[in-house]
Design a protein around this motif. Sequence first.
Motif, PDB file in Angstrom:
ATOM      1  N   GLU A   5      80.526 -30.770 -78.977  1.00 56.47           N
ATOM      2  CA  GLU A   5      81.455 -31.192 -80.019  1.00 56.47           C
ATOM      3  C   GLU A   5      80.910 -32.408 -80.758  1.00 56.47           C
ATOM      4  O   GLU A   5      80.612 -33.436 -80.148  1.00 56.47           O
ATOM      5  CB  GLU A   5      82.817 -31.545 -79.408  1.00 56.47           C
ATOM      6  CG  GLU A   5      83.459 -30.393 -78.638  1.00 56.47           C
ATOM      7  CD  GLU A   5      84.673 -30.842 -77.855  1.00 56.47           C
ATOM      8  OE1 GLU A   5      85.793 -30.542 -78.309  1.00 56.47           O
ATOM      9  OE2 GLU A   5      84.498 -31.492 -76.801  1.00 56.47           O
ATOM     10  N   ASN A   6      80.716 -32.247 -82.063  1.00 57.15           N
ATOM     11  CA  ASN A   6      80.321 -33.345 -82.949  1.00 57.15           C
ATOM     12  C   ASN A   6      79.077 -34.073 -82.424  1.00 57.15           C
ATOM     13  O   ASN A   6      78.983 -35.299 -82.470  1.00 57.15           O
ATOM     14  CB  ASN A   6      81.478 -34.337 -83.110  1.00 57.15           C
ATOM     15  CG  ASN A   6      81.252 -35.310 -84.252  1.00 57.15           C
ATOM     16  OD1 ASN A   6      80.624 -34.974 -85.264  1.00 57.15           O
ATOM     17  ND2 ASN A   6      81.743 -36.526 -84.101  1.00 57.15           N
ATOM     18  N   LEU A   7      78.102 -33.311 -81.938  1.00 54.03           N
ATOM     19  CA  LEU A   7      76.910 -33.901 -81.314  1.00 54.03           C
ATOM     20  C   LEU A   7      76.016 -34.540 -82.373  1.00 54.03           C
ATOM     21  O   LEU A   7      75.646 -33.919 -83.364  1.00 54.03           O
ATOM     22  CB  LEU A   7      76.130 -32.822 -80.560  1.00 54.03           C
ATOM     23  CG  LEU A   7      74.980 -33.298 -79.684  1.00 54.03           C
ATOM     24  CD1 LEU A   7      75.496 -34.173 -78.534  1.00 54.03           C
ATOM     25  CD2 LEU A   7      74.215 -32.098 -79.119  1.00 54.03           C
ATOM     26  N   GLN A   8      75.681 -35.811 -82.133  1.00 50.07           N
ATOM     27  CA  GLN A   8      74.834 -36.570 -83.048  1.00 50.07           C
ATOM     28  C   GLN A   8      73.670 -37.163 -82.257  1.00 50.07           C
ATOM     29  O   GLN A   8      73.873 -37.748 -81.190  1.00 50.07           O
ATOM     30  CB  GLN A   8      75.646 -37.693 -83.693  1.00 50.07           C
ATOM     31  CG  GLN A   8      76.880 -37.205 -84.431  1.00 50.07           C
ATOM     32  CD  GLN A   8      77.884 -38.298 -84.648  1.00 50.07           C
ATOM     33  OE1 GLN A   8      77.537 -39.378 -85.116  1.00 50.07           O
ATOM     34  NE2 GLN A   8      79.133 -38.043 -84.292  1.00 50.07           N
ATOM     35  N   GLY A  19      76.463 -33.892 -86.187  1.00 46.61           N
ATOM     36  CA  GLY A  19      77.765 -33.363 -85.802  1.00 46.61           C
ATOM     37  C   GLY A  19      77.741 -31.884 -85.472  1.00 46.61           C
ATOM     38  O   GLY A  19      78.463 -31.095 -86.099  1.00 46.61           O
ATOM     39  N   ASP A  21      78.547 -28.538 -83.543  1.00 47.98           N
ATOM     40  CA  ASP A  21      79.601 -27.936 -82.719  1.00 47.98           C
ATOM     41  C   ASP A  21      79.157 -26.530 -82.325  1.00 47.98           C
ATOM     42  O   ASP A  21      78.775 -25.733 -83.190  1.00 47.98           O
ATOM     43  CB  ASP A  21      80.919 -27.831 -83.494  1.00 47.98           C
ATOM     44  CG  ASP A  21      81.507 -29.187 -83.829  1.00 47.98           C
ATOM     45  OD1 ASP A  21      81.806 -29.948 -82.895  1.00 47.98           O
ATOM     46  OD2 ASP A  21      81.670 -29.481 -85.035  1.00 47.98           O
ATOM     47  N   THR A  43      68.935 -30.240 -80.427  1.00 49.41           N
ATOM     48  CA  THR A  43      70.242 -29.910 -79.858  1.00 49.41           C
ATOM     49  C   THR A  43      70.120 -29.617 -78.368  1.00 49.41           C
ATOM     50  O   THR A  43      70.886 -30.133 -77.547  1.00 49.41           O
ATOM     51  CB  THR A  43      70.858 -28.699 -80.589  1.00 49.41           C
ATOM     52  OG1 THR A  43      71.039 -29.024 -81.971  1.00 49.41           O
ATOM     53  CG2 THR A  43      72.185 -28.305 -79.973  1.00 49.41           C
ATOM     54  N   GLY A  55      76.314 -39.744 -80.382  1.00 51.39           N
ATOM     55  CA  GLY A  55      77.744 -39.519 -80.525  1.00 51.39           C
ATOM     56  C   GLY A  55      78.095 -38.093 -80.160  1.00 51.39           C
ATOM     57  O   GLY A  55      77.227 -37.242 -79.989  1.00 51.39           O
ATOM     58  N   GLY A  56      79.395 -37.830 -80.013  1.00 51.87           N
ATOM     59  CA  GLY A  56      79.843 -36.499 -79.654  1.00 51.87           C
ATOM     60  C   GLY A  56      79.954 -36.302 -78.151  1.00 51.87           C
ATOM     61  O   GLY A  56      79.746 -37.232 -77.365  1.00 51.87           O
ATOM     62  N   ARG A  57      80.278 -35.058 -77.763  1.00 50.66           N
ATOM     63  CA  ARG A  57      80.496 -34.746 -76.353  1.00 50.66           C
ATOM     64  C   ARG A  57      79.832 -33.433 -75.989  1.00 50.66           C
ATOM     65  O   ARG A  57      79.787 -32.502 -76.799  1.00 50.66           O
ATOM     66  CB  ARG A  57      81.993 -34.625 -76.029  1.00 50.66           C
ATOM     67  CG  ARG A  57      82.797 -35.890 -76.147  1.00 50.66           C
ATOM     68  CD  ARG A  57      84.249 -35.622 -75.814  1.00 50.66           C
ATOM     69  NE  ARG A  57      84.458 -35.463 -74.371  1.00 50.66           N
ATOM     70  CZ  ARG A  57      85.250 -34.540 -73.822  1.00 50.66           C
ATOM     71  NH1 ARG A  57      85.858 -33.653 -74.574  1.00 50.66           N
ATOM     72  NH2 ARG A  57      85.409 -34.500 -72.519  1.00 50.66           N
ATOM     73  N   THR A  66      77.813 -35.695 -71.154  1.00 59.85           N
ATOM     74  CA  THR A  66      77.096 -36.262 -72.286  1.00 59.85           C
ATOM     75  C   THR A  66      76.141 -37.362 -71.846  1.00 59.85           C
ATOM     76  O   THR A  66      76.550 -38.349 -71.225  1.00 59.85           O
ATOM     77  CB  THR A  66      78.082 -36.853 -73.309  1.00 59.85           C
ATOM     78  OG1 THR A  66      79.114 -35.914 -73.580  1.00 59.85           O
ATOM     79  CG2 THR A  66      77.369 -37.223 -74.597  1.00 59.85           C
ATOM     80  N   ARG A 208      73.085 -29.811 -89.199  1.00 63.93           N
ATOM     81  CA  ARG A 208      74.502 -29.480 -89.326  1.00 63.93           C
ATOM     82  C   ARG A 208      74.698 -27.971 -89.163  1.00 63.93           C
ATOM     83  O   ARG A 208      73.848 -27.188 -89.596  1.00 63.93           O
ATOM     84  CB  ARG A 208      75.053 -29.915 -90.688  1.00 63.93           C
ATOM     85  CG  ARG A 208      75.087 -31.418 -90.911  1.00 63.93           C
ATOM     86  CD  ARG A 208      75.644 -31.748 -92.284  1.00 63.93           C
ATOM     87  NE  ARG A 208      75.867 -33.179 -92.460  1.00 63.93           N
ATOM     88  CZ  ARG A 208      74.959 -34.028 -92.895  1.00 63.93           C
ATOM     89  NH1 ARG A 208      73.738 -33.590 -93.198  1.00 63.93           N
ATOM     90  NH2 ARG A 208      75.241 -35.308 -93.026  1.00 63.93           N
TER      91      ARG A 208
END
Length: 231
Positions: A5-8, A19, A21, A43, A55-57, A66, A208
Amino acid sequence: MLRVENLQSAYGDSRVLFGIDLAVERGEVVTLLGRNGMGKTTTIRSVFGLLKPRGGRVTIDGEDVTGRPPHLVARRGLGLVPEGRQIFPNLSVEENLIATHRGGRGAKWTLEAVYRLFPRLKERRRNGGNQLSGGEQQMLAIGRALMTNPRLVVLDEATEGLAPLIRDEIWACLRAIKDEGEAILVIDKNVDALARFADRHVVIEKGRVVWTGTTEALRTAPEVKERFLHV
Protein backbone atom coordinates in the motif's frame (compact mmCIF):
# COMPACT_ATOMS: atom_id res chain seq x y z
CA MET A 1 -2.18 -12.52 1.57
CA LEU A 2 0.41 -9.97 0.37
CA ARG A 3 -0.64 -6.33 0.37
CA VAL A 4 1.49 -3.41 -0.74
CA GLU A 5 0.00 0.00 0.00
CA ASN A 6 1.36 3.37 -1.14
CA LEU A 7 4.91 1.97 -1.30
CA GLN A 8 7.56 4.64 -1.78
CA SER A 9 11.28 3.98 -2.23
CA ALA A 10 14.44 5.75 -3.34
CA TYR A 11 18.12 5.20 -3.97
CA GLY A 12 19.75 8.07 -2.14
CA ASP A 13 18.10 11.26 -3.35
CA SER A 14 16.61 9.58 -6.43
CA ARG A 15 12.96 8.68 -5.90
CA VAL A 16 11.94 5.53 -7.76
CA LEU A 17 8.57 4.45 -6.33
CA PHE A 18 5.80 7.01 -5.82
CA GLY A 19 3.02 5.03 -4.16
CA ILE A 20 2.76 1.46 -5.48
CA ASP A 21 -0.38 -0.50 -4.57
CA LEU A 22 -0.77 -4.19 -5.30
CA ALA A 23 -2.10 -7.36 -3.71
CA VAL A 24 -1.73 -11.11 -4.21
CA GLU A 25 -4.30 -13.46 -2.72
CA ARG A 26 -3.81 -17.14 -1.89
CA GLY A 27 -3.50 -19.32 -4.97
CA GLU A 28 -3.44 -16.32 -7.30
CA VAL A 29 -0.93 -15.48 -10.03
CA VAL A 30 -0.28 -11.75 -10.41
CA THR A 31 2.16 -10.16 -12.84
CA LEU A 32 4.09 -6.93 -12.37
CA LEU A 33 4.61 -5.41 -15.81
CA GLY A 34 6.36 -2.41 -17.27
CA ARG A 35 9.27 -1.38 -19.42
CA ASN A 36 12.85 -1.48 -18.13
CA GLY A 37 13.66 1.04 -15.43
CA MET A 38 10.05 1.65 -14.36
CA GLY A 39 10.49 0.32 -10.81
CA LYS A 40 9.53 -3.37 -10.96
CA THR A 41 12.69 -4.75 -9.35
CA THR A 42 12.74 -1.87 -6.87
CA THR A 43 9.23 -2.87 -5.82
CA ILE A 44 10.39 -6.45 -5.16
CA ARG A 45 13.49 -5.27 -3.31
CA SER A 46 11.32 -3.01 -1.14
CA VAL A 47 8.86 -5.80 -0.36
CA PHE A 48 11.67 -8.11 0.76
CA GLY A 49 13.47 -5.50 2.85
CA LEU A 50 16.48 -5.46 0.54
CA LEU A 51 15.74 -1.75 0.14
CA LYS A 52 14.10 0.06 3.04
CA PRO A 53 10.97 1.88 1.88
CA ARG A 54 10.60 5.61 2.45
CA GLY A 55 6.85 5.25 2.98
CA GLY A 56 3.85 2.97 2.69
CA ARG A 57 3.16 -0.49 4.09
CA VAL A 58 3.89 -4.11 3.22
CA THR A 59 1.75 -6.68 5.02
CA ILE A 60 1.62 -10.48 4.89
CA ASP A 61 -1.62 -11.94 6.21
CA GLY A 62 -2.20 -8.65 7.98
CA GLU A 63 1.22 -8.52 9.67
CA ASP A 64 3.25 -5.40 8.94
CA VAL A 65 6.69 -6.40 7.59
CA THR A 66 7.63 -3.03 6.10
CA GLY A 67 11.40 -2.62 6.06
CA ARG A 68 12.10 -5.76 8.06
CA PRO A 69 15.29 -7.70 7.27
CA PRO A 70 14.95 -10.08 4.30
CA HIS A 71 15.30 -13.27 6.37
CA LEU A 72 12.36 -12.23 8.54
CA VAL A 73 10.23 -11.45 5.49
CA ALA A 74 11.13 -14.86 4.06
CA ARG A 75 10.06 -16.54 7.29
CA ARG A 76 6.62 -15.01 6.88
CA GLY A 77 6.19 -17.10 3.74
CA LEU A 78 7.75 -15.27 0.79
CA GLY A 79 10.18 -17.12 -1.47
CA LEU A 80 12.30 -15.09 -3.92
CA VAL A 81 13.69 -16.10 -7.31
CA PRO A 82 15.94 -13.07 -7.83
CA GLU A 83 16.96 -11.41 -11.05
CA GLY A 84 20.18 -13.03 -12.22
CA ARG A 85 19.35 -16.29 -10.32
CA GLN A 86 22.13 -15.83 -7.71
CA ILE A 87 22.58 -19.53 -7.02
CA PHE A 88 25.60 -20.74 -5.04
CA PRO A 89 28.10 -21.55 -7.83
CA ASN A 90 30.43 -23.70 -5.73
CA LEU A 91 27.69 -25.90 -4.28
CA SER A 92 26.09 -28.82 -6.08
CA VAL A 93 22.52 -28.68 -7.27
CA GLU A 94 21.42 -30.78 -4.32
CA GLU A 95 23.43 -28.70 -1.85
CA ASN A 96 21.82 -25.52 -3.24
CA LEU A 97 18.39 -27.00 -2.62
CA ILE A 98 19.14 -28.36 0.84
CA ALA A 99 20.66 -25.04 1.89
CA THR A 100 17.29 -23.27 1.73
CA HIS A 101 15.02 -26.09 2.93
CA ARG A 102 12.55 -25.08 5.58
CA GLY A 103 9.64 -27.12 6.83
CA GLY A 104 9.29 -30.28 8.87
CA ARG A 105 7.53 -33.54 8.23
CA GLY A 106 4.59 -33.11 5.90
CA ALA A 107 6.08 -30.12 4.09
CA LYS A 108 4.88 -29.93 0.49
CA TRP A 109 8.17 -29.03 -1.13
CA THR A 110 10.95 -31.56 -0.57
CA LEU A 111 13.89 -32.65 -2.69
CA GLU A 112 11.72 -35.34 -4.24
CA ALA A 113 8.94 -32.87 -5.05
CA VAL A 114 11.37 -30.42 -6.67
CA TYR A 115 12.96 -33.23 -8.66
CA ARG A 116 9.52 -34.29 -9.92
CA LEU A 117 8.90 -30.73 -11.07
CA PHE A 118 12.38 -30.40 -12.60
CA PRO A 119 13.65 -33.87 -13.65
CA ARG A 120 16.72 -32.25 -15.19
CA LEU A 121 17.85 -31.07 -11.76
CA LYS A 122 17.76 -34.64 -10.52
CA GLU A 123 19.93 -35.67 -13.45
CA ARG A 124 22.40 -32.90 -12.61
CA ARG A 125 22.10 -33.08 -8.82
CA ARG A 126 25.84 -33.74 -8.31
CA ASN A 127 26.93 -30.96 -10.66
CA GLY A 128 28.08 -27.59 -9.34
CA GLY A 129 25.88 -24.59 -9.81
CA ASN A 130 28.51 -23.09 -12.12
CA GLN A 131 28.28 -26.15 -14.40
CA LEU A 132 24.63 -25.58 -15.30
CA SER A 133 23.15 -23.87 -18.33
CA GLY A 134 21.18 -20.66 -17.86
CA GLY A 135 17.90 -22.56 -18.04
CA GLU A 136 19.05 -25.12 -15.51
CA GLN A 137 20.21 -22.36 -13.19
CA GLN A 138 16.76 -20.77 -13.38
CA MET A 139 15.13 -24.11 -12.58
CA LEU A 140 17.48 -24.39 -9.61
CA ALA A 141 16.65 -20.86 -8.46
CA ILE A 142 12.93 -21.68 -8.58
CA GLY A 143 13.49 -25.02 -6.83
CA ARG A 144 15.55 -23.30 -4.15
CA ALA A 145 12.72 -20.82 -3.49
CA LEU A 146 10.19 -23.66 -3.29
CA MET A 147 12.35 -25.47 -0.75
CA THR A 148 11.57 -22.70 1.73
CA ASN A 149 7.94 -23.92 1.47
CA PRO A 150 6.64 -20.42 0.80
CA ARG A 151 3.06 -19.24 0.62
CA LEU A 152 4.02 -16.86 -2.17
CA VAL A 153 6.72 -17.33 -4.81
CA VAL A 154 8.12 -14.10 -6.26
CA LEU A 155 10.04 -14.26 -9.55
CA ASP A 156 12.01 -11.27 -10.83
CA GLU A 157 12.59 -11.62 -14.61
CA ALA A 158 11.45 -15.24 -14.75
CA THR A 159 12.79 -16.07 -18.23
CA GLU A 160 15.26 -13.28 -19.02
CA GLY A 161 18.02 -14.40 -21.39
CA LEU A 162 16.61 -17.90 -21.90
CA ALA A 163 16.04 -19.66 -25.21
CA PRO A 164 12.40 -19.97 -26.34
CA LEU A 165 12.18 -23.70 -25.64
CA ILE A 166 13.53 -23.21 -22.13
CA ARG A 167 11.10 -20.35 -21.58
CA ASP A 168 8.24 -22.66 -22.47
CA GLU A 169 9.53 -25.19 -19.95
CA ILE A 170 9.66 -22.53 -17.23
CA TRP A 171 6.11 -21.40 -18.04
CA ALA A 172 4.90 -25.00 -17.83
CA CYS A 173 6.55 -25.37 -14.43
CA LEU A 174 4.95 -22.16 -13.16
CA ARG A 175 1.55 -23.43 -14.28
CA ALA A 176 2.26 -26.66 -12.37
CA ILE A 177 3.21 -24.64 -9.28
CA LYS A 178 -0.07 -22.72 -9.60
CA ASP A 179 -1.94 -26.02 -9.85
CA GLU A 180 -0.34 -26.97 -6.53
CA GLY A 181 -2.15 -24.00 -5.02
CA GLU A 182 0.85 -21.67 -4.70
CA ALA A 183 0.46 -17.92 -5.05
CA ILE A 184 2.88 -16.34 -7.53
CA LEU A 185 4.02 -12.78 -8.20
CA VAL A 186 6.05 -12.65 -11.41
CA ILE A 187 7.96 -10.07 -13.41
CA ASP A 188 8.68 -10.87 -17.04
CA LYS A 189 8.53 -9.26 -20.46
CA ASN A 190 6.68 -12.14 -22.17
CA VAL A 191 3.20 -10.74 -21.68
CA ASP A 192 1.41 -13.20 -23.99
CA ALA A 193 2.91 -16.21 -22.20
CA LEU A 194 2.02 -14.75 -18.80
CA ALA A 195 -1.55 -14.10 -19.89
CA ARG A 196 -2.09 -17.83 -20.45
CA PHE A 197 -2.03 -18.61 -16.75
CA ALA A 198 -1.98 -15.34 -14.75
CA ASP A 199 -5.11 -14.09 -13.00
CA ARG A 200 -4.36 -10.38 -12.71
CA HIS A 201 -1.84 -7.86 -13.98
CA VAL A 202 -0.36 -4.68 -12.49
CA VAL A 203 1.35 -2.27 -14.89
CA ILE A 204 3.73 0.37 -13.58
CA GLU A 205 5.24 3.39 -15.29
CA LYS A 206 7.85 5.61 -13.66
CA GLY A 207 7.20 4.21 -10.21
CA ARG A 208 3.42 4.48 -10.30
CA VAL A 209 0.65 1.96 -11.01
CA VAL A 210 -1.00 3.03 -14.26
CA TRP A 211 -3.25 0.04 -14.94
CA THR A 212 -4.48 -3.08 -13.18
CA GLY A 213 -6.93 -5.72 -14.27
CA THR A 214 -7.66 -9.32 -15.16
CA THR A 215 -6.19 -11.26 -18.04
CA GLU A 216 -9.42 -10.84 -19.99
CA ALA A 217 -9.31 -7.09 -19.45
CA LEU A 218 -5.70 -6.97 -20.65
CA ARG A 219 -6.55 -8.94 -23.79
CA THR A 220 -9.24 -6.41 -24.67
CA ALA A 221 -7.03 -3.39 -23.96
CA PRO A 222 -4.35 -3.34 -26.68
CA GLU A 223 -3.66 0.31 -25.91
CA VAL A 224 -2.20 -0.73 -22.53
CA LYS A 225 0.40 -2.93 -24.23
CA GLU A 226 1.15 -0.29 -26.84
CA ARG A 227 1.52 2.58 -24.41
CA PHE A 228 3.20 0.98 -21.40
CA LEU A 229 4.79 -2.34 -22.42
CA HIS A 230 6.20 -2.06 -25.91
CA VAL A 231 9.78 -0.81 -26.22
